[in-house]
Design a protein around this motif. Structure first.
Motif, mmCIF file in Angstrom:
data_model
loop_
_atom_site.group_PDB
_atom_site.id
_atom_site.type_symbol
_atom_site.label_atom_id
_atom_site.label_comp_id
_atom_site.label_asym_id
_atom_site.label_seq_id
_atom_site.Cartn_x
_atom_site.Cartn_y
_atom_site.Cartn_z
ATOM 1 N N ARG A 1 0.904 -1.077 0.109
ATOM 2 C CA ARG A 1 -0.107 0.060 0.465
ATOM 3 C C ARG A 1 0.932 1.357 -0.001
ATOM 4 N NH1 ARG A 1 -5.517 -1.049 3.201
ATOM 5 N NH2 ARG A 1 -5.838 -3.076 2.459
ATOM 6 N N ARG A 2 1.502 1.383 0.211
ATOM 7 C CA ARG A 2 3.304 2.296 0.556
ATOM 8 C C ARG A 2 2.942 3.386 1.276
ATOM 9 N NH1 ARG A 2 7.356 -0.132 -1.844
ATOM 10 N NH2 ARG A 2 6.921 -0.860 -3.566
ATOM 11 N N HIS A 3 1.026 3.624 2.172
ATOM 12 C CA HIS A 3 0.821 3.897 2.659
ATOM 13 C C HIS A 3 1.277 6.002 2.086
ATOM 14 C CE1 HIS A 3 1.138 1.322 5.957
ATOM 15 N NE2 HIS A 3 2.513 1.234 5.799
ATOM 16 N N ARG A 4 0.513 5.628 0.927
ATOM 17 C CA ARG A 4 0.679 7.486 -0.034
ATOM 18 C C ARG A 4 0.435 8.674 0.765
ATOM 19 N NH1 ARG A 4 -1.292 4.942 -5.941
ATOM 20 N NH2 ARG A 4 0.972 3.574 -5.852
ATOM 21 N N LEU A 5 -1.708 7.770 1.148
ATOM 22 C CA LEU A 5 -1.609 9.373 1.821
ATOM 23 C C LEU A 5 -1.532 9.669 3.825
ATOM 24 C CD1 LEU A 5 -4.546 10.600 2.990
ATOM 25 C CD2 LEU A 5 -5.485 9.179 3.805
ATOM 26 N N MET B 1 2.447 13.832 5.729
ATOM 27 C CA MET B 1 3.414 14.446 5.914
ATOM 28 C C MET B 1 4.182 15.625 5.583
ATOM 29 S SD MET B 1 3.863 12.594 9.506
ATOM 30 C CE MET B 1 2.329 12.102 9.452
ATOM 31 N N TRP B 2 3.847 15.744 4.315
ATOM 32 C CA TRP B 2 4.426 16.605 3.741
ATOM 33 C C TRP B 2 3.147 18.127 3.962
ATOM 34 C CZ3 TRP B 2 9.006 16.786 1.967
ATOM 35 C CH2 TRP B 2 10.315 15.735 1.793
ATOM 36 N N LEU C 1 2.110 18.551 6.593
ATOM 37 C CA LEU C 1 2.739 19.056 8.081
ATOM 38 C C LEU C 1 4.042 19.923 8.812
ATOM 39 C CD1 LEU C 1 1.471 15.637 10.652
ATOM 40 C CD2 LEU C 1 0.379 18.639 10.315
ATOM 41 N N ALA C 2 4.887 19.041 7.136
ATOM 42 C CA ALA C 2 5.769 19.785 7.075
ATOM 43 C C ALA C 2 5.717 21.429 6.598
ATOM 44 C CB ALA C 2 6.967 18.995 5.977
ATOM 45 N N ALA C 3 5.111 21.329 5.412
ATOM 46 C CA ALA C 3 4.630 22.656 5.456
ATOM 47 C C ALA C 3 3.777 23.668 5.924
ATOM 48 C CB ALA C 3 3.482 22.694 3.752
ATOM 49 N N MET C 4 2.742 23.048 6.607
ATOM 50 C CA MET C 4 2.242 23.205 8.416
ATOM 51 C C MET C 4 3.537 24.687 8.977
ATOM 52 S SD MET C 4 -0.065 21.539 11.129
ATOM 53 C CE MET C 4 1.359 21.904 12.120
ATOM 54 N N GLY C 5 4.256 23.496 9.167
ATOM 55 C CA GLY C 5 4.544 24.074 10.123
ATOM 56 C C GLY C 5 6.340 25.744 9.691
ATOM 57 N N PHE C 6 6.031 25.478 7.882
ATOM 58 C CA PHE C 6 7.151 27.242 8.040
ATOM 59 C C PHE C 6 6.012 27.618 7.883
ATOM 60 C CE2 PHE C 6 10.106 24.004 5.976
ATOM 61 C CZ PHE C 6 11.155 23.756 6.505
ATOM 62 N N THR D 1 7.413 20.478 11.749
ATOM 63 C CA THR D 1 8.170 20.172 10.497
ATOM 64 C C THR D 1 9.248 19.277 10.730
ATOM 65 O OG1 THR D 1 7.915 22.660 9.877
ATOM 66 C CG2 THR D 1 10.123 21.096 8.830
ATOM 67 N N GLY D 2 10.353 19.149 11.941
ATOM 68 C CA GLY D 2 11.139 18.014 12.314
ATOM 69 C C GLY D 2 10.157 16.770 12.415
ATOM 70 N N LEU D 3 9.195 16.966 13.091
ATOM 71 C CA LEU D 3 8.445 15.667 13.627
ATOM 72 C C LEU D 3 8.025 15.182 12.267
ATOM 73 C CD1 LEU D 3 6.420 17.157 16.979
ATOM 74 C CD2 LEU D 3 8.686 15.060 16.449
ATOM 75 N N SER D 4 7.314 15.750 11.452
ATOM 76 C CA SER D 4 6.984 15.217 10.145
ATOM 77 C C SER D 4 8.055 14.596 8.733
ATOM 78 C CB SER D 4 6.180 16.135 8.600
ATOM 79 O OG SER D 4 7.123 17.536 8.817
ATOM 80 N N LEU D 5 9.121 15.358 9.330
ATOM 81 C CA LEU D 5 10.318 14.913 8.562
ATOM 82 C C LEU D 5 10.351 13.412 8.952
ATOM 83 C CD1 LEU D 5 12.664 17.703 8.382
ATOM 84 C CD2 LEU D 5 11.014 16.310 6.642
ATOM 85 N N ALA D 6 10.680 12.880 10.916
ATOM 86 C CA ALA D 6 11.025 11.995 11.151
ATOM 87 C C ALA D 6 9.944 10.864 11.113
ATOM 88 C CB ALA D 6 10.805 12.134 12.534
ATOM 89 N N GLY D 7 8.820 11.412 10.589
ATOM 90 C CA GLY D 7 7.353 10.614 9.747
ATOM 91 C C GLY D 7 7.447 10.386 8.646
ATOM 92 N N LEU D 8 8.243 10.575 7.694
ATOM 93 C CA LEU D 8 8.503 10.093 6.757
ATOM 94 C C LEU D 8 10.120 9.872 6.712
ATOM 95 C CD1 LEU D 8 8.605 13.609 5.234
ATOM 96 C CD2 LEU D 8 6.778 11.533 4.512
#
Length: 325
Positions: free
Chosen positions: A252-256, A261-262, A264-269, A306-313
């Motif tokens: 399934r690759r977890h596309r959603l 996560m991307w 949330l990364a944009a939300m941080g900035f 952003t840092g946490l979303s990068l960890a999730g990615l």
């Protein structure tokens, strides 16, 4: 006449033999062509350097969190006039963690580094001790754990950011030293799923801290609801990823989840921009920046998402290349 008949019979036998041979050979060739992909494209074997790439992604995530802590604690502790000399500690440790993460990001060797391990463990210990100091700061005020003290006392969740930075960095070293023939693990647990669960817990804690401070601001701007709604949904997705069977998650690759996560990364900035706008609305705006930066919404706080979303990615990327991680 007889010779002509013999010639025709002989030609027919030869043609029939060639046709039969061709028909018999075709299925074998077809079967051989169908079997080749199954023998040459193993699904579960990781690509070379997968563990190192995942470790570098985690180093970047730890570095982003450390940078956020360095800037945020500098502003907040300067506002507190560094009344307690221990207030210099998170500045020094977060700067050290940022340098450690930069070194790990540039390192392509599949070996853990003892100095990086020590730096990350120091960051984690600083986060735990700092949380104790902040809890003490709130409880010693009149009224103890009250809304007033939670709003205006030392933020309880702030030291947890450097704790998460150190924890993610330490996990990156464990992932880095995994050979291609082994499953990446942390403390005996599958590394990718463990990191996903830790990241999800961090998103919930960071969202709770943002919710407390935005509640203090009465959510006067509708966008203030974003950091208390989107991160919990992302945390739920990561918890779901961590709990699922590896055989079911590989295809399934977890596309959603990756797309979230991307987001949330944009939300941080974007949060930095909203906080900058909040500073500009105070009396004097940016012309009075020396006062408004201290009293306005904290500019360095949103990049922690952003840092946490990068960890999730990083966890999702490791899971894609090591399906059993």
């Amino acid at each position: 006449m007889s010779s002509n008949n013999d010639f025709l019979v002989g030609a027919g036998v030869v043609i029939s033999t060639l046709a039969a041979t061709t028909l018999l050979q075709r299925p074998a060739k077809a079967n051989r062509r169908r079997r080749v992909p199954a023998l040459t494209t193993p699904i579960s074997r990781p690509r070379p350097g997968a563990s190192v790439r995942a470790a570098q992604r985690l180093n970047r995530a730890a570095g982003m969190l450390a940078a956020s802590v360095l800037a945020d604690s500098s502003v907040e502790h300067y506002r507190g006039s560094f009344k307690n000399k221990a207030m210099y500690t998170p500045l020094v440790v977060s700067a050290l963690t940022l340098a450690t993460s930069a070194h790990g990001t540039a390192d392509r060797r599949p070996f853990a580094h003892r100095l990086r391990d020590g730096g990350y463990l120091l960051a984690a210990a600083t986060g735990l001790i700092g949380t104790g100091f902040h809890v003490y700061n709130v409880t010693r005020k009149v009224g103890g754990f009250s809304w007033q003290n939670l709003f205006y006392g030392a933020p309880l969740g702030a030291p947890m950011a450097i704790l998460l930075s150190g924890l993610l960095g330490f996990c990156s070293e464990r992932v880095r030293e995994t050979s291609r023939s082994r499953r990446p693990h942390v403390f005996g647990l599958p590394a990718a799923r463990t990191i996903a669960a830790v990241t999800a817990a961090g998103l919930l804690g960071t969202s709770g801290e943002a919710g407390l401070l935005h509640f203090r601001g009465a959510f006067h701007n509708p966008f203030m609801a974003v950091p208390v709604t989107l991160p919990p949904l992302g945390a739920a997705m990561l918890f779901n990823v961590a709990a699922r069977d590896p055989d079911r998650t590989h295809d399934r690759r977890h596309r959603l989840t990756r797309a979230w996560m991307w987001l949330l990364a944009a939300m941080g900035f974007a949060g930095v921009g909203f906080h900058a706008y909040g500073v500009s609305r105070n009396m004097g705006g940016w012309r009075n920046w020396s006062q408004n930066v201290l009293n306005g919404p904290p500019l360095p706080a949103p990049p922690s998402f952003t840092g946490l979303s990068l960890a999730g990615l990083a966890a999702l990327g490791l899971m894609r290349e090591h399906p059993d991680a």
